[in-house]
Write a protein that holds these residues in place. Structure first.
Motif, PDB file in Angstrom:
ATOM      1  N   GLN A   3       0.849  -1.180   0.000  1.00 46.07           N
ATOM      2  CA  GLN A   3       0.000   0.000   0.000  1.00 46.07           C
ATOM      3  C   GLN A   3       0.883   1.227   0.000  1.00 46.07           C
ATOM      4  O   GLN A   3       2.019   1.195   0.484  1.00 46.07           O
ATOM      5  CB  GLN A   3      -0.852   0.060   1.279  1.00 46.07           C
ATOM      6  CG  GLN A   3      -2.085  -0.783   1.271  1.00 46.07           C
ATOM      7  CD  GLN A   3      -2.904  -0.478   2.512  1.00 46.07           C
ATOM      8  OE1 GLN A   3      -2.532  -0.880   3.596  1.00 46.07           O
ATOM      9  NE2 GLN A   3      -4.000   0.236   2.344  1.00 46.07           N
ATOM     10  N   SER A   4       0.330   2.315  -0.491  1.00 42.68           N
ATOM     11  CA  SER A   4       1.022   3.595  -0.424  1.00 42.68           C
ATOM     12  C   SER A   4       0.827   4.198   0.965  1.00 42.68           C
ATOM     13  O   SER A   4      -0.256   4.073   1.560  1.00 42.68           O
ATOM     14  CB  SER A   4       0.464   4.557  -1.473  1.00 42.68           C
ATOM     15  OG  SER A   4       0.938   5.864  -1.249  1.00 42.68           O
ATOM     16  N   GLY A   5       1.855   4.847   1.470  1.00 44.95           N
ATOM     17  CA  GLY A   5       1.718   5.584   2.722  1.00 44.95           C
ATOM     18  C   GLY A   5       0.656   6.657   2.627  1.00 44.95           C
ATOM     19  O   GLY A   5       0.019   7.025   3.622  1.00 44.95           O
ATOM     20  N   SER A  73       3.746  14.208  11.702  1.00 43.94           N
ATOM     21  CA  SER A  73       2.603  13.876  10.843  1.00 43.94           C
ATOM     22  C   SER A  73       2.737  12.522  10.158  1.00 43.94           C
ATOM     23  O   SER A  73       1.740  11.975   9.680  1.00 43.94           O
ATOM     24  CB  SER A  73       2.407  14.962   9.784  1.00 43.94           C
ATOM     25  OG  SER A  73       3.309  14.809   8.705  1.00 43.94           O
ATOM     26  N   ILE A  74       3.934  11.980  10.086  1.00 47.57           N
ATOM     27  CA  ILE A  74       4.123  10.704   9.386  1.00 47.57           C
ATOM     28  C   ILE A  74       4.426   9.538  10.316  1.00 47.57           C
ATOM     29  O   ILE A  74       4.545   8.410   9.873  1.00 47.57           O
ATOM     30  CB  ILE A  74       5.229  10.818   8.310  1.00 47.57           C
ATOM     31  CG1 ILE A  74       6.540  11.258   8.922  1.00 47.57           C
ATOM     32  CG2 ILE A  74       4.775  11.732   7.178  1.00 47.57           C
ATOM     33  CD1 ILE A  74       7.728  11.233   7.988  1.00 47.57           C
ATOM     34  N   GLU A  75       4.535   9.808  11.608  1.00 49.06           N
ATOM     35  CA  GLU A  75       4.876   8.733  12.545  1.00 49.06           C
ATOM     36  C   GLU A  75       3.885   7.588  12.524  1.00 49.06           C
ATOM     37  O   GLU A  75       4.261   6.440  12.713  1.00 49.06           O
ATOM     38  CB  GLU A  75       5.009   9.280  13.965  1.00 49.06           C
ATOM     39  CG  GLU A  75       6.295  10.043  14.185  1.00 49.06           C
ATOM     40  CD  GLU A  75       6.452  10.517  15.622  1.00 49.06           C
ATOM     41  OE1 GLU A  75       5.438  10.646  16.342  1.00 49.06           O
ATOM     42  OE2 GLU A  75       7.597  10.744  16.019  1.00 49.06           O
ATOM     43  N   HIS A  76       2.608   7.899  12.284  1.00 47.11           N
ATOM     44  CA  HIS A  76       1.585   6.843  12.268  1.00 47.11           C
ATOM     45  C   HIS A  76       1.633   6.010  10.987  1.00 47.11           C
ATOM     46  O   HIS A  76       0.921   5.019  10.877  1.00 47.11           O
ATOM     47  CB  HIS A  76       0.191   7.448  12.465  1.00 47.11           C
ATOM     48  CG  HIS A  76      -0.323   8.210  11.281  1.00 47.11           C
ATOM     49  ND1 HIS A  76       0.182   9.443  10.913  1.00 47.11           N
ATOM     50  CD2 HIS A  76      -1.286   7.913  10.373  1.00 47.11           C
ATOM     51  CE1 HIS A  76      -0.460   9.874   9.848  1.00 47.11           C
ATOM     52  NE2 HIS A  76      -1.360   8.962   9.501  1.00 47.11           N
ATOM     53  N   PRO A  87       8.020   8.638   2.920  1.00 53.66           N
ATOM     54  CA  PRO A  87       7.901  10.089   2.813  1.00 53.66           C
ATOM     55  C   PRO A  87       9.260  10.793   2.835  1.00 53.66           C
ATOM     56  O   PRO A  87      10.159  10.424   3.581  1.00 53.66           O
ATOM     57  CB  PRO A  87       7.095  10.453   4.056  1.00 53.66           C
ATOM     58  CG  PRO A  87       7.441   9.389   5.046  1.00 53.66           C
ATOM     59  CD  PRO A  87       7.681   8.145   4.256  1.00 53.66           C
ATOM     60  N   VAL A  88       9.371  11.813   1.979  1.00 56.37           N
ATOM     61  CA  VAL A  88      10.562  12.656   1.902  1.00 56.37           C
ATOM     62  C   VAL A  88      10.085  14.096   1.721  1.00 56.37           C
ATOM     63  O   VAL A  88       9.247  14.369   0.856  1.00 56.37           O
ATOM     64  CB  VAL A  88      11.449  12.269   0.695  1.00 56.37           C
ATOM     65  CG1 VAL A  88      12.661  13.181   0.601  1.00 56.37           C
ATOM     66  CG2 VAL A  88      11.869  10.819   0.765  1.00 56.37           C
ATOM     67  N   SER A  89      10.614  15.000   2.522  1.00 55.26           N
ATOM     68  CA  SER A  89      10.246  16.407   2.368  1.00 55.26           C
ATOM     69  C   SER A  89      10.758  16.931   1.035  1.00 55.26           C
ATOM     70  O   SER A  89      11.922  16.771   0.696  1.00 55.26           O
ATOM     71  CB  SER A  89      10.831  17.235   3.509  1.00 55.26           C
ATOM     72  OG  SER A  89      10.510  18.600   3.319  1.00 55.26           O
ATOM     73  N   SER A  90       9.864  17.566   0.285  1.00 54.59           N
ATOM     74  CA  SER A  90      10.263  18.208  -0.973  1.00 54.59           C
ATOM     75  C   SER A  90      10.405  19.710  -0.822  1.00 54.59           C
ATOM     76  O   SER A  90      10.702  20.389  -1.785  1.00 54.59           O
ATOM     77  CB  SER A  90       9.233  17.913  -2.069  1.00 54.59           C
ATOM     78  OG  SER A  90       9.383  16.589  -2.530  1.00 54.59           O
ATOM     79  N   GLY A  91      10.131  20.217   0.377  1.00 57.34           N
ATOM     80  CA  GLY A  91      10.357  21.638   0.615  1.00 57.34           C
ATOM     81  C   GLY A  91       9.111  22.379   1.036  1.00 57.34           C
ATOM     82  O   GLY A  91       8.067  21.794   1.331  1.00 57.34           O
ATOM     83  N   MET A 144       5.188  17.077   0.945  1.00 57.10           N
ATOM     84  CA  MET A 144       5.733  15.768   1.306  1.00 57.10           C
ATOM     85  C   MET A 144       5.604  14.873   0.078  1.00 57.10           C
ATOM     86  O   MET A 144       4.500  14.670  -0.445  1.00 57.10           O
ATOM     87  CB  MET A 144       4.948  15.157   2.473  1.00 57.10           C
ATOM     88  CG  MET A 144       5.506  13.867   2.991  1.00 57.10           C
ATOM     89  SD  MET A 144       6.985  14.093   4.002  1.00 57.10           S
ATOM     90  CE  MET A 144       6.249  14.645   5.550  1.00 57.10           C
ATOM     91  N   ARG A 145       6.736  14.390  -0.394  1.00 53.08           N
ATOM     92  CA  ARG A 145       6.741  13.483  -1.548  1.00 53.08           C
ATOM     93  C   ARG A 145       6.816  12.053  -1.019  1.00 53.08           C
ATOM     94  O   ARG A 145       7.568  11.762  -0.096  1.00 53.08           O
ATOM     95  CB  ARG A 145       7.937  13.784  -2.442  1.00 53.08           C
ATOM     96  CG  ARG A 145       7.995  12.931  -3.684  1.00 53.08           C
ATOM     97  CD  ARG A 145       9.074  13.406  -4.648  1.00 53.08           C
ATOM     98  NE  ARG A 145      10.399  13.386  -4.068  1.00 53.08           N
ATOM     99  CZ  ARG A 145      11.242  12.351  -4.117  1.00 53.08           C
ATOM    100  NH1 ARG A 145      10.883  11.238  -4.717  1.00 53.08           N
ATOM    101  NH2 ARG A 145      12.424  12.423  -3.564  1.00 53.08           N
ATOM    102  N   TRP A 146       6.048  11.172  -1.612  1.00 53.26           N
ATOM    103  CA  TRP A 146       6.049   9.764  -1.229  1.00 53.26           C
ATOM    104  C   TRP A 146       6.797   9.003  -2.311  1.00 53.26           C
ATOM    105  O   TRP A 146       6.258   8.699  -3.366  1.00 53.26           O
ATOM    106  CB  TRP A 146       4.623   9.281  -1.018  1.00 53.26           C
ATOM    107  CG  TRP A 146       4.028   9.968   0.180  1.00 53.26           C
ATOM    108  CD1 TRP A 146       3.534  11.239   0.240  1.00 53.26           C
ATOM    109  CD2 TRP A 146       3.961   9.463   1.502  1.00 53.26           C
ATOM    110  NE1 TRP A 146       3.155  11.543   1.524  1.00 53.26           N
ATOM    111  CE2 TRP A 146       3.395  10.477   2.316  1.00 53.26           C
ATOM    112  CE3 TRP A 146       4.324   8.241   2.085  1.00 53.26           C
ATOM    113  CZ2 TRP A 146       3.187  10.306   3.675  1.00 53.26           C
ATOM    114  CZ3 TRP A 146       4.102   8.074   3.438  1.00 53.26           C
ATOM    115  CH2 TRP A 146       3.540   9.094   4.219  1.00 53.26           C
ATOM    116  N   ALA A 147       8.084   8.759  -2.053  1.00 51.45           N
ATOM    117  CA  ALA A 147       8.986   8.149  -3.030  1.00 51.45           C
ATOM    118  C   ALA A 147       8.809   6.637  -3.044  1.00 51.45           C
ATOM    119  O   ALA A 147       8.705   5.996  -1.998  1.00 51.45           O
ATOM    120  CB  ALA A 147      10.430   8.510  -2.683  1.00 51.45           C
TER     121      ALA A 147
END
Length: 153
Positions: A3-5, A73-76, A87-91, A144-147
């Protein structure tokens, strides 16, 4: 099944981070970044040469606190099994510093998911930073980019 995050991120989700901005925070941040502007590190200068009443925190330090809220926000999501992405911050977009943050102010970052674009694999969150008087001192939108994860052999 993978599944996608992003399947676990919803518009309207809100996360907060609060902290009293200390002398140590500002001095360590100055050392890490090399930004030793006297408005941040020289009390006498800040009192005599500015109308701020004393030293202020770096605006970029507020962005650091926004980053902390984004991590909350992404810990869950990040430890769920069978995720196809991470997740990776895109800025940050539309970033503004609206009021100075004095040493000793207590700030609260409110991070709220406002858009999800599964096709582009990203989520957008509104960041608002308030001081202890409820004044809005900084704003921005976090991307937030989901790589996609690399496939193992």
């Amino acid at each position: 099944m993978e599944q996608s995050g992003l399947d676990f991120v919803e518009v309207g989700q809100r996360y907060t981070f609060g902290k009293t901005v200390s002398e140590t925070d500002v001095m360590l941040f100055a050392g890490i970044t090399g930004d030793f502007s006297p408005t941040h590190v020289n009390e006498q200068y800040a009192r005599e040469k500015s109308n701020l009443g004393g030293r202020i925190a770096h605006g970029a330090l507020m962005v650091g606190y926004m980053s902390t809220a984004s991590t909350l926000s992404i810990e869950h999501v990040i430890h769920k099994e069978n995720l196809s992405d991470f997740p990776v911050s895109s800025g940050y977009d539309k970033l503004r510093f609206l009021k100075p943050v004095a040493l000793g102010d207590t700030i609260t970052v409110v991070y709220e998911v406002i858009r999800i674009d599964k096709e582009k694999g990203r989520s957008i969150a509104k960041n608002e930073v308030f001081n202890q008087r409820g004044e809005l001192v900084a704003v921005g939108e976090h991307v937030m980019r989901w790589a996609k994860k690399l496939k193992g052999e």
